[in-house]
Write a protein that holds these residues in place. Sequence first.
Motif, PDB file in Angstrom:
ATOM      1  N   ALA A 130      39.270  17.443 118.160  1.00  0.00           N
ATOM      2  CA  ALA A 130      39.457  18.891 118.062  1.00  0.00           C
ATOM      3  C   ALA A 130      40.400  19.201 116.918  1.00  0.00           C
ATOM      4  O   ALA A 130      41.361  18.474 116.668  1.00  0.00           O
ATOM      5  N   SER A 131      40.124  20.286 116.222  1.00  0.00           N
ATOM      6  CA  SER A 131      40.986  20.747 115.140  1.00  0.00           C
ATOM      7  C   SER A 131      42.116  21.598 115.701  1.00  0.00           C
ATOM      8  O   SER A 131      42.016  22.160 116.792  1.00  0.00           O
ATOM      9  N   ARG A 132      43.193  21.701 114.951  1.00  0.00           N
ATOM     10  CA  ARG A 132      44.352  22.495 115.364  1.00  0.00           C
ATOM     11  C   ARG A 132      43.952  23.956 115.589  1.00  0.00           C
ATOM     12  O   ARG A 132      43.218  24.559 114.811  1.00  0.00           O
ATOM     13  N   GLY A 133      44.430  24.530 116.690  1.00  0.00           N
ATOM     14  CA  GLY A 133      44.235  25.942 116.961  1.00  0.00           C
ATOM     15  C   GLY A 133      42.869  26.332 117.482  1.00  0.00           C
ATOM     16  O   GLY A 133      42.575  27.520 117.597  1.00  0.00           O
ATOM     17  N   THR A 134      42.035  25.346 117.836  1.00  0.00           N
ATOM     18  CA  THR A 134      40.689  25.642 118.337  1.00  0.00           C
ATOM     19  C   THR A 134      40.637  25.509 119.853  1.00  0.00           C
ATOM     20  O   THR A 134      41.524  24.929 120.477  1.00  0.00           O
ATOM     21  N   MET A 135      39.564  26.033 120.442  1.00  0.00           N
ATOM     22  CA  MET A 135      39.300  25.872 121.870  1.00  0.00           C
ATOM     23  C   MET A 135      38.001  25.101 122.039  1.00  0.00           C
ATOM     24  O   MET A 135      36.977  25.453 121.450  1.00  0.00           O
ATOM     25  N   THR A 136      38.050  24.052 122.837  1.00  0.00           N
ATOM     26  CA  THR A 136      36.871  23.267 123.182  1.00  0.00           C
ATOM     27  C   THR A 136      36.577  23.464 124.657  1.00  0.00           C
ATOM     28  O   THR A 136      37.482  23.366 125.493  1.00  0.00           O
ATOM     29  N   ALA A 137      35.341  23.748 124.995  1.00  0.00           N
ATOM     30  CA  ALA A 137      34.935  23.882 126.395  1.00  0.00           C
ATOM     31  C   ALA A 137      34.140  22.666 126.814  1.00  0.00           C
ATOM     32  O   ALA A 137      33.235  22.227 126.095  1.00  0.00           O
ATOM     33  N   ILE A 138      34.477  22.116 127.977  1.00  0.00           N
ATOM     34  CA  ILE A 138      33.722  21.014 128.567  1.00  0.00           C
ATOM     35  C   ILE A 138      32.959  21.576 129.757  1.00  0.00           C
ATOM     36  O   ILE A 138      33.558  22.100 130.696  1.00  0.00           O
ATOM     37  N   VAL A 139      31.635  21.483 129.706  1.00  0.00           N
ATOM     38  CA  VAL A 139      30.794  22.015 130.770  1.00  0.00           C
ATOM     39  C   VAL A 139      29.949  20.887 131.341  1.00  0.00           C
ATOM     40  O   VAL A 139      29.752  19.847 130.719  1.00  0.00           O
ATOM     41  N   GLY A 140      29.439  21.110 132.551  1.00  0.00           N
ATOM     42  CA  GLY A 140      28.605  20.109 133.203  1.00  0.00           C
ATOM     43  C   GLY A 140      28.621  20.290 134.698  1.00  0.00           C
ATOM     44  O   GLY A 140      29.474  21.014 135.235  1.00  0.00           O
TER      45      GLY A 140
END
Length: 232
Positions: free
Chosen positions: A27-37
């Motif tokens: 992940a890059s600085r300042g980003t949001m990653t969503a984990i779905v499943g």
Amino acid sequence: MTEKPYFCAERLCKTLGSTHVVFSAQASRGTMTAIVGPSGSGKTTVLRMISGLLAPDNTDASIMLDGQELITVAPQKRGIGMVFQSGALFSHLRVVDNVAYGLRCAGMRRRHSREIAESFLERFGLTGFARRWPESLSGGEAQRVSLARTLIVQPKLVLFDEPLSALDAPLRKRLAADILRMQADMGFTGIMVTHDLTEAQYLASRIIIMKEGSVYWSGGADQFDPRMMEKS
């Protein structure tokens, strides 16, 4: 020369019961990653390994954050905050002391920590809540207090474990907007577990699909197709 990612998890492996989880992501600085499943796919296990609440089974696992290897670092020293589904507030502390808790743990004097905590409450629309007890809060209020408590110590990485799932639709929208606003203001990097695909696309710039303990797909939110969740 390729710039190193701000956050990088590699070869995080954990077996719990019949589920074997294997996870790698950046992940890059300042980003949001969503984990779905689906339930049981290993999403929360991944968050717990990143936070340090669970140790990976393998010795070659790696968690890098802002150039620091975290695998052997204690959870409270990783610079990682976590927001839980239930809010997980301390029932024996008033709201202001819940929010100030991390500052007090860092050695700040009580009076100063409370002053900062009250200013944070104002930023979350919770002016006048300082002296209230957690049991008197609605679900949305408790989650906003929990978010304030997490962000007040300015973590480098914030982990969100289904933070909106227990709220009704209007409150989900309001808290989601609060999260985006505070991320833009404070610049933290976030990883969020959610079952809500619309929520994932609204909050995250990158989405990871997990199935049966493994990463099935990852890519930009603009490339995400909900129909991929139905494929085997």
